[in-house]
Design a protein around this motif. Structure first.
Motif, PDB file in Angstrom:
ATOM      1  N   CYS A 161       0.822  -1.208   0.000  1.00  0.00           N
ATOM      2  CA  CYS A 161       0.000   0.000   0.000  1.00  0.00           C
ATOM      3  C   CYS A 161       0.861   1.265   0.000  1.00  0.00           C
ATOM      4  O   CYS A 161       0.503   2.268  -0.635  1.00  0.00           O
TER       5      CYS A 161
ATOM      6  N   LEU B  51      -6.158  11.365  -2.060  1.00  0.00           N
ATOM      7  CA  LEU B  51      -6.609   9.978  -2.077  1.00  0.00           C
ATOM      8  C   LEU B  51      -5.420   9.045  -1.893  1.00  0.00           C
ATOM      9  O   LEU B  51      -4.333   9.319  -2.411  1.00  0.00           O
ATOM     10  N   TRP B  52      -5.648   7.966  -1.135  1.00  0.00           N
ATOM     11  CA  TRP B  52      -4.613   6.960  -0.896  1.00  0.00           C
ATOM     12  C   TRP B  52      -5.125   5.614  -1.394  1.00  0.00           C
ATOM     13  O   TRP B  52      -6.308   5.290  -1.245  1.00  0.00           O
TER      14      TRP B  52
ATOM     15  N   GLY C 112      -5.349   1.707  -0.947  1.00  0.00           N
ATOM     16  CA  GLY C 112      -5.182   0.595  -0.032  1.00  0.00           C
ATOM     17  C   GLY C 112      -5.118  -0.703  -0.821  1.00  0.00           C
ATOM     18  O   GLY C 112      -4.896  -0.705  -2.023  1.00  0.00           O
TER      19      GLY C 112
ATOM     20  N   LYS D 280      -9.338  -0.713  -1.496  1.00  0.00           N
ATOM     21  CA  LYS D 280     -10.169   0.476  -1.357  1.00  0.00           C
ATOM     22  C   LYS D 280      -9.310   1.715  -1.553  1.00  0.00           C
ATOM     23  O   LYS D 280      -8.074   1.671  -1.473  1.00  0.00           O
TER      24      LYS D 280
ATOM     25  N   ILE E 236      -8.829   5.605  -0.016  1.00  0.00           N
ATOM     26  CA  ILE E 236      -9.038   6.239   1.274  1.00  0.00           C
ATOM     27  C   ILE E 236      -8.881   7.744   1.118  1.00  0.00           C
ATOM     28  O   ILE E 236      -7.936   8.219   0.474  1.00  0.00           O
ATOM     29  N   THR E 237      -9.814   8.495   1.697  1.00  0.00           N
ATOM     30  CA  THR E 237      -9.795   9.949   1.600  1.00  0.00           C
ATOM     31  C   THR E 237      -8.857  10.561   2.633  1.00  0.00           C
ATOM     32  O   THR E 237      -8.376   9.875   3.541  1.00  0.00           O
TER      33      THR E 237
ATOM     34  N   GLY F 295      -9.723   9.934   6.104  1.00  0.00           N
ATOM     35  CA  GLY F 295      -9.589   8.568   6.597  1.00  0.00           C
ATOM     36  C   GLY F 295     -10.780   7.692   6.331  1.00  0.00           C
ATOM     37  O   GLY F 295     -10.860   6.574   6.835  1.00  0.00           O
ATOM     38  N   THR F 296     -11.731   8.174   5.510  1.00  0.00           N
ATOM     39  CA  THR F 296     -12.908   7.376   5.176  1.00  0.00           C
ATOM     40  C   THR F 296     -12.698   6.683   3.828  1.00  0.00           C
ATOM     41  O   THR F 296     -11.819   7.046   3.052  1.00  0.00           O
ATOM     42  N   GLN F 297     -13.537   5.686   3.555  1.00  0.00           N
ATOM     43  CA  GLN F 297     -13.448   4.976   2.287  1.00  0.00           C
ATOM     44  C   GLN F 297     -14.098   5.812   1.195  1.00  0.00           C
ATOM     45  O   GLN F 297     -15.241   6.241   1.317  1.00  0.00           O
TER      46      GLN F 297
ATOM     47  N   ARG G 269      -2.315   4.520   4.438  1.00  0.00           N
ATOM     48  CA  ARG G 269      -3.506   4.853   5.223  1.00  0.00           C
ATOM     49  C   ARG G 269      -4.310   3.603   5.556  1.00  0.00           C
ATOM     50  O   ARG G 269      -5.525   3.619   5.571  1.00  0.00           O
TER      51      ARG G 269
ATOM     52  N   SER H 285      -7.205  -2.867   4.228  1.00  0.00           N
ATOM     53  CA  SER H 285      -8.594  -3.078   3.839  1.00  0.00           C
ATOM     54  C   SER H 285      -9.348  -3.747   4.961  1.00  0.00           C
ATOM     55  O   SER H 285      -8.757  -4.456   5.773  1.00  0.00           O
TER      56      SER H 285
END
Length: 361
Positions: free
Chosen positions: A78, A186-187, A189, A192, A194-195, A198-200, A327, A330
């Protein structure tokens, strides 16, 4: 232009398939991090990648990480993917960055991708998992897809799966993989996006955006892959049912007996826990027949400026602390997942290894 980032340790034969399949399936340039570049066979892999014009090969060993190498394979994957996405955030010709593994091949419909609304920053690739057979004489050409309740019930009633769930049907992940519009907000994973909060991130999904997964498709591949994965460091992130397989493989590898005897136990473990009822899958018409390596996409070359920028920024990142690009991996489970139940054709992995080692009553 589409970029894919991968962290791999594999055979040159599999890496050739990976490169050929992904470039033919829609990717224009691959950034490949060799996770253990000094391991046996990896010099040959590196030489092959260095000769490929649409590949940037990074030898991600001690010099790459310096004092900051993450212990876990998932975190290294990641971190590398997140780094690539962020490094290309201001390169206009790069429209999407995907995170794929070395045993995965994408097939992306360009018209579908072009129609994704501009305010959606991520897409999800639908998983297609190779049917596991004792032996494939050539590369796998039968792939499972996520099924609805009626098909799952039919497979369960026939004894082909231990429970009427996609978790029982699939041996690997059910979530597929994601791609993002490169952005420093954006990151990437494992499965997914990740913003910054820290949300999906919301992802756009379409069955014409596909990910073909060569997961444990034969007894020999099961022994090779799971043997390598269980010795790559701390346990990788796996859903519950497959964690038991990893534990069983580790128990075999650390057990007594000759290498040949341990290998035979791994093949027996594959047969009892992983091998699919290919006949039932074909008879019920629930598999796709495809050659993921036969894609016709002609990859577009990175411009000289973009390639120079990518290489320079990778060089600048070498040896530095890159934890900011990670970040998380999953969540466990995925679409259609449900707790595995005992019964059916397959044995519990832990019970199977105990029986194979002569410990069962």
């Amino acid at each position: 232009m589409l970029i894919a980032a991968s962290t791999i340790k594999d055979t040159v034969q599999h890496v050739r398939r990976f490169v050929r399949g992904n470039l033919g399936g829609g990717i224009d340039h691959l950034v490949v991090f060799l996770d253990q570049p000094r391991a046996p066979g990896q010099d040959e892999v590196a030489d092959f990648l260095d000769r490929e014009p649409h590949v940037t090969c990074v030898r991600a060993g001690r010099g790459w990480w310096g004092e900051h190498r993450p212990v876990g394979l998932n975190e290294r994957q990641c971190t590398n993917a997140g780094l690539v996405s962020h490094l290309l955030a201001d390169v206009p010709e790069v429209r999407w960055v995907f995170h794929v593994d070395g045993d995965e091949v994408v097939r992306i419909d360009p018209d579908v991708l072009a129609a994704v609304p501009e305010d959606v920053g991520a897409v999800r690739l639908a998983p297609r998992e190779a049917v596991s057979k004792a032996v494939w004489e050539r590369e796998p050409t039968l792939f499972k897809r996520l099924l609805g309740e009626a098909d799952l019930q039919a497979l369960h009633q026939r004894g082909a799966i231990s429970a009427p769930t996609n978790q029982a049907l699939f041996h690997g992940h059910l979530q597929g993989k994601v791609g993002v519009r490169p952005s420093r907000d954006l990151w990437l994973g494992l499965h997914k996006a990740i913003t910054a909060e820290g949300t999906q991130a919301v992802t756009h999904a379409d069955e014409r955006l596909e990910l073909f997964h060569y997961e444990s498709y034969s007894g020999e591949e099961f022994a090779r892959k799971w043997g390598a994965m269980t010795t790559s460091g701390p346990r990788v992130s796996l859903r519950a049912g497959r964690s038991a397989v990893a534990d069983a493989v580790r128990e075999v590898l650390e057990g007594e007996g000759s290498p040949e005897a341990r290998h035979e136990r791994l093949l027996a473990l594959f047969e009892e826990t992983t091998q699919d009822d290919a006949e039932a899958l074909v008879d019920l018409g629930v598999v796709l027949e495809a050659d993921p390596t036969s894609g016709t996409h002609v990859p577009q070359p990175l411009s000289a400026d973009a390639r120079s920028t990518l290489q320079r920024r990778l060089d600048e990142a070498r040896g530095s602390d890159r934890s900011a690009y990670f970040r998380g991996t999953s969540p466990q489970g995925g679409p259609g997942a449900a707790p595995a139940r005992d019964g059916g054709r397959r044995r519990s992995p832990r019970d199977a290894v105990r029986r194979l080692l002569g410990r069962a009553t």
